[in-house]
Design an enzyme around this catalytic site. Structure first.
Site, mmCIF file in Angstrom:
data_model
loop_
_atom_site.group_PDB
_atom_site.id
_atom_site.type_symbol
_atom_site.label_atom_id
_atom_site.label_comp_id
_atom_site.label_asym_id
_atom_site.label_seq_id
_atom_site.Cartn_x
_atom_site.Cartn_y
_atom_site.Cartn_z
ATOM 1 N N HIS A 280 -0.815 -11.788 -23.119
ATOM 2 C CA HIS A 280 -0.168 -10.294 -23.120
ATOM 3 C C HIS A 280 0.448 -9.965 -22.592
ATOM 4 C CE1 HIS A 280 -4.271 -10.038 -25.606
ATOM 5 N NE2 HIS A 280 -4.923 -9.318 -23.955
ATOM 6 N N HIS B 221 -6.259 -14.935 -19.503
ATOM 7 C CA HIS B 221 -5.675 -13.995 -20.811
ATOM 8 C C HIS B 221 -4.921 -12.811 -20.555
ATOM 9 C CE1 HIS B 221 -7.979 -12.251 -24.131
ATOM 10 N NE2 HIS B 221 -7.359 -10.851 -23.689
ATOM 11 N N GLU B 222 -5.044 -12.131 -19.154
ATOM 12 C CA GLU B 222 -4.315 -10.478 -19.248
ATOM 13 C C GLU B 222 -2.906 -11.489 -19.508
ATOM 14 O OE1 GLU B 222 -5.709 -7.876 -20.048
ATOM 15 O OE2 GLU B 222 -7.307 -8.782 -19.736
ATOM 16 N N GLY C 95 -8.544 18.834 -29.349
ATOM 17 C CA GLY C 95 -7.888 19.379 -27.943
ATOM 18 C C GLY C 95 -6.943 19.234 -28.426
ATOM 19 N N ASP D 116 -9.836 -7.865 -28.837
ATOM 20 C CA ASP D 116 -7.990 -7.879 -29.223
ATOM 21 C C ASP D 116 -8.585 -8.099 -30.792
ATOM 22 O OD1 ASP D 116 -7.361 -7.380 -26.838
ATOM 23 O OD2 ASP D 116 -7.305 -9.388 -25.912
ATOM 24 N N GLY E 283 -5.378 22.599 -29.183
ATOM 25 C CA GLY E 283 -5.539 23.478 -28.266
ATOM 26 C C GLY E 283 -5.314 24.457 -29.634
ATOM 27 N N LYS E 284 -6.173 24.241 -30.824
ATOM 28 C CA LYS E 284 -5.879 24.701 -31.281
ATOM 29 C C LYS E 284 -6.490 26.692 -31.387
ATOM 30 C CE LYS E 284 -7.848 21.820 -34.220
ATOM 31 N NZ LYS E 284 -7.908 21.204 -33.466
ATOM 32 N N THR E 285 -8.144 25.792 -30.726
ATOM 33 C CA THR E 285 -8.698 27.646 -30.042
ATOM 34 C C THR E 285 -7.901 28.207 -29.111
ATOM 35 O OG1 THR E 285 -10.479 25.971 -30.449
ATOM 36 C CG2 THR E 285 -11.137 27.760 -29.201
HETATM 37 P P1 ATP Z 1 -11.663 21.455 -31.193
HETATM 38 O O1 ATP Z 1 -10.855 21.041 -31.996
HETATM 39 O O2 ATP Z 1 -12.229 20.063 -30.133
HETATM 40 O O3 ATP Z 1 -12.024 22.426 -31.249
HETATM 41 P P2 ATP Z 1 -9.149 22.430 -29.938
HETATM 42 O O4 ATP Z 1 -7.892 22.061 -30.670
HETATM 43 O O5 ATP Z 1 -9.512 23.728 -30.522
HETATM 44 O O6 ATP Z 1 -10.332 20.907 -30.332
HETATM 45 P P3 ATP Z 1 -8.517 23.267 -27.565
HETATM 46 O O7 ATP Z 1 -10.346 23.781 -27.187
HETATM 47 O O8 ATP Z 1 -7.840 24.526 -28.250
HETATM 48 O O9 ATP Z 1 -8.745 22.667 -28.441
HETATM 49 O O10 ATP Z 1 -8.124 23.286 -26.072
HETATM 50 C C1 ATP Z 1 -8.695 22.739 -25.131
HETATM 51 C C2 ATP Z 1 -8.381 22.384 -23.702
HETATM 52 O O11 ATP Z 1 -7.239 22.056 -24.015
HETATM 53 C C3 ATP Z 1 -7.723 24.194 -23.253
HETATM 54 O O12 ATP Z 1 -8.761 24.751 -23.118
HETATM 55 C C4 ATP Z 1 -6.828 23.477 -22.976
HETATM 56 O O13 ATP Z 1 -6.985 23.370 -21.429
HETATM 57 C C5 ATP Z 1 -6.267 21.906 -22.952
HETATM 58 N N1 ATP Z 1 -4.872 22.259 -23.873
HETATM 59 C C6 ATP Z 1 -4.709 22.112 -25.326
HETATM 60 N N2 ATP Z 1 -3.637 21.955 -25.185
HETATM 61 C C7 ATP Z 1 -2.476 22.853 -24.867
HETATM 62 C C8 ATP Z 1 -1.592 22.986 -25.066
HETATM 63 N N3 ATP Z 1 -0.650 23.045 -25.996
HETATM 64 N N4 ATP Z 1 -1.181 24.103 -23.319
HETATM 65 C C9 ATP Z 1 -2.165 23.779 -22.251
HETATM 66 N N5 ATP Z 1 -3.585 23.236 -22.588
HETATM 67 C C10 ATP Z 1 -4.108 22.835 -23.504
#
Ligand code: ATP
Length: 668
Positions: free
Chosen positions: A440, A436-437, A216, A511, A218-220
């Site tokens: 912390h 407890h909380e 997640g 914890d 942002g590689k894709t």
């Molecule tokens: P995975 O490894 O699980 O495939 P990934 O790194 O390829 O994850 P993405 O699919 O590129 O992740 O990102 C998922 C979503 O998160 C994107 O569609 C976007 O909405 C949001 N996102 C992630 N990084 C960014 C960024 N740098 N700027 C804006 N949006 C982002």
């Protein structure tokens, strides 16, 4: 296996049809005539087209003809014969009927049937046609998931092609933060657009870049932006698209992908989740490793840097697990560059929020920087989710715009799970949770590396009965004391139960788990314990199968003792802090029981301001100072420090081992 099932079902069906309980026997004309005159036939069916007649037997007739009369064969029983002449058959039957009438026996009925050939054809070949049809249907379906167009196309790659007319609408503007990664990626696009600039100087264009990072981040998205911005064709495929149950298909698809790419060169090939095919090859291919995957990987290795040149094709790939990839894949010449896409830092998170808030109607007073501070450890995808969730919450409450509370509710929901309003909690339980909380909150406030508190709540959420929420500090290097302080803060809940309630409960299990993990890594990974300093027993390469321990029995005993000692020390420390600030703790606890949620400011009022400035505040102050300086410099019309640096000389002997900086190229 589905093929096998289908064949078994079809064979059963065929058996069912063939064995409908009917029986027939072939006989010659004279026996047929004898049976007719004996009154064995009920009916005769004449098939004039193929010159046969079927005599359908009566019950008694069947017995006379020695048919099997068991209940399994309860259907029609018949004698089949070839008729001498189809013209004269009617005369023959008439003669039999008159003889039968004279003997006082019932007459034989006659029917003429046409086109029995077709029926027979279907009877014999129907099941076969069904089986073949079914197989064709299955193969079509299977191959439509793998390139489409029938079984012969199974080896074709199903890459999505984006080009000038058919691009994605994602641009680099949509990718917030990730400035270093963006520079590298933009440079790759530049290589393809303007290769001469580099080749003129003798530089070789890189063959590939690997985007590595947690899910997640942002590689894709970055790759999509390349597809949107590069004016060259972009072929995108996922690693799992190469995997098929037929042997050799993966390799064929790799060949096809690169063939397509070479035809379209200059172009970019993007393989998402490359670990599906690129995992390190096993040493012994017969020992459970997937041979087909290795074939696919070998083909990829040859295509990327083999005998055939693939000039003008740049390979981008993304993975979460670079450590699992085959070393041969990672070497320069294949993926020359590894671009690390990390979880976003404070300023990056702010930028990502701004990108995702573009389409959301937010309250004008919303403090985005504060939002970024509240979401430490969140990936870009998490932030996108927070924005969407906040908008949904605001819509549910019929608000005109999304405000701070909606974002907080969204973050709470994402981190802690759904609020469990229906859970019934007794007064005693409430007091235990609040104790407890509050434990912390009190201890974390009073220790140097305690994370800044956001709020404390005793509203049950997800599996938790209560929670103290912090805005964790982003540290590049964690000192020993920070780990110890974190452990002390974690143990404070249990310590408060012991000190103030006199009995402990199960609520602290999470914890304790976290705390024990930290203690283990302190001893085994970071080499920070007194008795085992500077030792690391961890295998970060993931090659160790865990069959043997890399230390002796005595060391194992020392490790156990050290872990116990460290945890005990922190537990005692938490107890002594709580005893010292017992009045304040109890006040926080009472406030919690009364209001269910209390915030940073309430705790500050009770415990006084914290003695230590948080690192995040320091960073923000530094950033602000830098921004102000830049603004002032601009207003005065002078350049920043960077502009004032003298031009570096043509050949700079910048030896990293040498501590004295070279006089002509000062380091920034
Ligand atoms: P995975 O490894 O699980 O495939 P990934 O790194 O390829 O994850 P993405 O699919 O590129 O992740 O990102 C998922 C979503 O998160 C994107 O569609 C976007 O909405 C949001 N996102 C992630 N990084 C960014 C960024 N740098 N700027 C804006 N949006 C982002």
């Amino acid at each position: 296996m589905y093929w096998m099932y289908a064949l078994i079902i079809l064979s059963l069906l065929a058996l069912y049809y063939f064995q409908d309980g009917s029986q027939s026997k072939e006989t010659d004309w004279s026996d047929f005539e004898k049976a007719a005159l004996a009154g064995d036939f009920d009916k005769i069916a004449v098939m004039a087209s193929n010159g046969t007649a079927e005599g359908i037997l009566t019950q008694q007739g069947a017995k006379n003809q020695k048919f099997d009369m068991s209940p399994t064969f309860s259907g029609e029983k018949k004698l089949i014969t070839t008729i001498p002449s189809s013209d004269k058959i009617q005369d023959k039957i008439d003669a039999w009927n008159s003889q039968l009438a004279a003997a006082g026996k019932p007459e034989i009925k006659v029917v003429y049937e046409k086109s029995s050939d077709l029926m027979k054809f279907f009877w014999y070949f129907g099941p076969l046609i069904l089986i073949v049809g079914f197989m064709l249907y299955m193969s079509r379906r299977m191959s439509s998931g793998a390139g489409g167009g029938g079984i012969f196309n199974v080896g074709k790659s199903k890459a999505m092609v984006f080009d000038k007319d058919n691009g994605t609408n994602v641009t680099f503007e949509d990718v917030a933060g990730l400035s270093e990664a963006k520079v590298e990626i933009e440079e790759i696009v530049e290589f393809l657009k303007n290769p001469q600039r580099y080749t003129d100087l003798g530089a070789k264009i890189p063959k590939g870049a690997l985007l590595v990072g947690p899910p997640g981040t942002g590689k894709t998205l970055l790759a999509k932006a390349v597809a949107g911005e590069a004016s060259v064709p972009f072929l995108s495929m996922s690693g799992s698209d190469f995997v098929e149950m037929f042997v050799g298909v993966g390799a064929a698809r790799v060949r096809d992908l690169f063939k397509q790419a070479k035809e379209k060169a200059p172009c970019i090939v993007f393989i998402d989740e490359i670990d599906a095919v690129g995992r390190a090859r096993g040493r012994n291919p017969n020992m459970g490793s997937n041979d087909e995957r290795e074939n696919t990987l070998n083909q990829m290795l040859t295509e990327m840097d083999g005998f055939q040149s693939n000039n003008g094709v740049i390979c981008l790939a993304a993975t979460n697990r670079a450590d699992m990839l085959d070393k041969a894949l990672l070497r320069p010449g294949r993926f020359d560059r590894q671009i690390y896409v990390d979880l976003p830092e404070l300023s990056d998170r702010e930028a990502i929020f701004k990108v995702h808030l573009r389409n959301i109607k937010v309250n004008s007073k919303l403090d985005v920087e504060q939002l970024a501070r509240q979401t430490q450890g969140f990936s870009g995808a998490d932030i996108a989710n927070v924005c969407n969730e906040a908008a949904l919450i605001a819509a549910r409450n019929n608000k005109k715009s999304v405000d701070w509370d909606d974002f907080m509710a969204a973050i709470d929901r994402i981190v802690g799970g759904l609020e469990k309003k229906s859970r019934i909690i007794t007064d005693d339980e409430k007091k235990a949770i609040a104790t407890h909380e509050a434990g912390h909150a009190t201890v974390t406030w009073m220790i140097q590396y305690g994370n800044p508190l956001v709020k404390v709540t005793i509203v049950p959420r997800g599996r938790a009965l209560g929670a103290a929420w912090y805005a964790p500090e982003e540290r590049q290097i964690i000192p020993t004391q920070a780990l110890l302080d974190t452990m002390c803060g974690l143990l404070a809940g249990r310590a408060a139960e012991e000190v103030f309630l006199g009995q402990i409960g199960t609520g602290a299990s999470d914890d304790l788990e976290k705390c024990t993990k930290i203690a283990r890594s302190l001893v085994l990974v970071y080499g920070m314990s007194d008795k085992l300093p500077n030792l690391n027993y961890n295998d970060s390469s993931g090659q160790d199968m865990g069959f043997t321990r890399p230390y002796s029995e005595e060391t194992a005993q020392i490790i156990d003792d050290e872990i116990k000692r460290i945890i005990n020390e922190q537990y005692e420390r938490a107890k002594s802090i709580l005893k010292e600030y017992a009045r304040q703790h109890n006040e926080i606890r009472d406030q919690l029981i009364e209001h269910e949620v209390i915030y940073h400011d309430d705790v500050e009022r009770i415990l006084g301001p914290r003695k230590w400035v948080s690192r995040t505040d320091e960073i923000i102050a530094l950033n602000k100072k830098q921004e102000e300086e830049e603004k002032r410099a601009k207003a005065l019309g002078i350049g920043t420090d960077a502009d004032k640096l003298p031009e570096p000389q043509a050949v700079a002997n910048d030896d990293d081992d040498d501590d004295t900086p070279p006089p002509f190229a000062p380091r920034k």
